[in-house]
Design a protein around this motif. Structure first.
Motif, PDB file in Angstrom:
ATOM      1  N   TYR A 165      56.812 187.349   0.882  1.00 54.76           N
ATOM      2  CA  TYR A 165      57.049 188.747   1.276  1.00 54.76           C
ATOM      3  C   TYR A 165      57.374 189.621   0.066  1.00 54.76           C
ATOM      4  N   GLY A 203      54.108 197.234   1.891  1.00 56.06           N
ATOM      5  CA  GLY A 203      54.821 196.663   3.026  1.00 56.06           C
ATOM      6  C   GLY A 203      53.897 196.039   4.049  1.00 56.06           C
ATOM      7  N   GLN A 207      54.072 192.113   4.967  1.00 59.45           N
ATOM      8  CA  GLN A 207      54.415 191.733   6.333  1.00 59.45           C
ATOM      9  C   GLN A 207      53.399 190.760   6.913  1.00 59.45           C
ATOM     10  N   TYR A 228      54.831 187.011   7.946  1.00 59.41           N
ATOM     11  CA  TYR A 228      55.353 187.177   9.297  1.00 59.41           C
ATOM     12  C   TYR A 228      55.643 185.862  10.028  1.00 59.41           C
ATOM     13  N   GLU A 252      59.029 184.709   9.383  1.00 59.84           N
ATOM     14  CA  GLU A 252      60.052 185.557   9.987  1.00 59.84           C
ATOM     15  C   GLU A 252      60.292 185.184  11.441  1.00 59.84           C
ATOM     16  N   GLY A 254      56.085 195.092  13.945  1.00 65.52           N
ATOM     17  CA  GLY A 254      56.411 194.867  12.539  1.00 65.52           C
ATOM     18  C   GLY A 254      55.734 195.878  11.640  1.00 65.52           C
ATOM     19  N   TYR A 255      54.462 196.168  11.933  1.00 65.65           N
ATOM     20  CA  TYR A 255      53.761 197.178  11.143  1.00 65.65           C
ATOM     21  C   TYR A 255      54.380 198.557  11.352  1.00 65.65           C
ATOM     22  N   ILE A 304      57.674 198.134   9.299  1.00 63.61           N
ATOM     23  CA  ILE A 304      57.627 197.820   7.883  1.00 63.61           C
ATOM     24  C   ILE A 304      56.915 198.896   7.067  1.00 63.61           C
ATOM     25  N   ASN A 316      59.090 200.414   4.179  1.00 65.94           N
ATOM     26  CA  ASN A 316      58.769 200.170   2.783  1.00 65.94           C
ATOM     27  C   ASN A 316      58.400 201.455   2.051  1.00 65.94           C
TER      28      ASN A 316
END
Length: 325
Positions: free
Chosen positions: A206, A247, A251, A255, A258, A301-302, A305, A309
């Protein structure tokens, strides 16, 4: 005398770097805090919110339910722990990155993609090592949706209450590995490091990918101020765009780690008497959802993130310009 002055200047730069990184992290996390809450609920398979998982609109419907049940404060549940963690985490990360970057790449001509990746990975690993217990507390506070007091009244999870609950969780049962039982008996602080190994492994791709992309795109797209300084002549808009793309790529690469980490972090709630291990957590995710199970919540997440970011890198660079270093 000159040696003392040099040390003072170096210490001053470290302090400024830490302030810039810490502020950047806090601003960025605050911007995406509601999405972060929803993403954690999805990743950790909270039963009340699984019906919303799997679609882009589900994130907004889950957020609407949280708002309906708990108001605005519900969307920011666990955010106090986030800020307590993110300031030192971001500060340490950016301090470490600045130091490692200067060590590996003292001039722009010495920058390579491998060195950019290494600088990011090392800085990420250092920051995770020092701040992981705070991340665990944040996840637990965001995951918990129902608490009742002795009188039956709902109680909102707090930082100290969550810490006490984690510390009081049952130790591994006889079915757990003997080495794990002995370690947790001897060092109860390890309860605050559930999922740490996955987190440490996951931060390498990451942070490495994020800083690699950041450094490469800035070197490719942003002109330098002058040949003598070698400093990029960036603008806030350029920082936002490059940070967003960095980012998104980071990600995608990291991912699955995570998701595994989140499941292990909430293991004390779902199975308080056991210490979940890598293998069984991965198998449980695969059995339940196959390959898609490792990417549940990636859409959120997108959504989280990319702006996080973008804001983080832009504020970091803006603070560096403001603090003049």
């Amino acid at each position: 005398m000159s040696s003392d002055a040099s040390k003072i200047r170096a210490a001053d730069q470290v302090i400024r770097s830490g302030i810039a990184g810490g502020v950047a992290g806090c601003v960025a996390k605050t911007v995406v805090a509601p999405l972060d809450r929803v993403k954690i609920l999805f990743q950790a398979s909270n039963p009340e919110y699984q019906k919303y998982a799997g679609t882009w609109s589900g994130a907004f419907r889950a957020g609407a339910q949280i708002y309906s049940d708990s108001g605005v404060l519900g969307l920011f549940q666990g955010h106090s722990a986030t800020l307590l963690r993110i300031f030192p985490y971001a500060a340490v990360k950016f301090i470490a990155y600045d130091q490692v970057h200067d060590l590996l790449m003292p001039t722009r001509a010495q920058e390579t993609n491998l060195r950019r990746f290494s600088a990011g990975a090392i800085s990420g690993a250092i920051s995770v090592l020092f701040t992981y217990p705070l991340d665990l507390l944040r996840v637990r506070m965001a995951f918990n949706t129902i608490h009742s007091s002795a009188s039956g009244q709902p109680v909102r999870p707090s930082f100290l209450r969550t810490a006490r609950l984690i510390y009081a969780e049952g130790l591994p049962t006889p079915s757990a590995a003997p080495a794990t039982r002995d370690l947790v008996h001897t060092f109860p602080i390890l309860k605050f490091y559930r999922g740490f190994s996955v987190s440490l492994v996951g931060i390498v791709p990451y942070a490495g990918t994020a800083f690699l992309t950041w450094g490469y795109l800035r070197a490719t797209l942003v002109p330098v101020q002058s040949r003598s300084s070698g400093r990029p002549k960036a603008t806030p808009l350029a920082d936002l765009g490059i940070g967003a793309l960095s980012g998104a790529l980071a990600q995608t690469v990291s991912y699955p780690f995570e998701v595994v980490r989140r499941r292990m972090q909430v293991g004390g709630l779902t199975e308080p008497g056991r210490w979940l291990r890598w293998g069984e957590t991965v198998r449980a995710i695969w059995t339940r959802g196959g390959m898609r199970g490792f990417f549940v919540g990636l859409g959120i997440g997108y959504l989280k993130i990319v702006p996080m970011n973008a804001v983080s890198f832009a504020v970091w660079q803006g603070m560096k310009r403001l603090l003049e270093f």
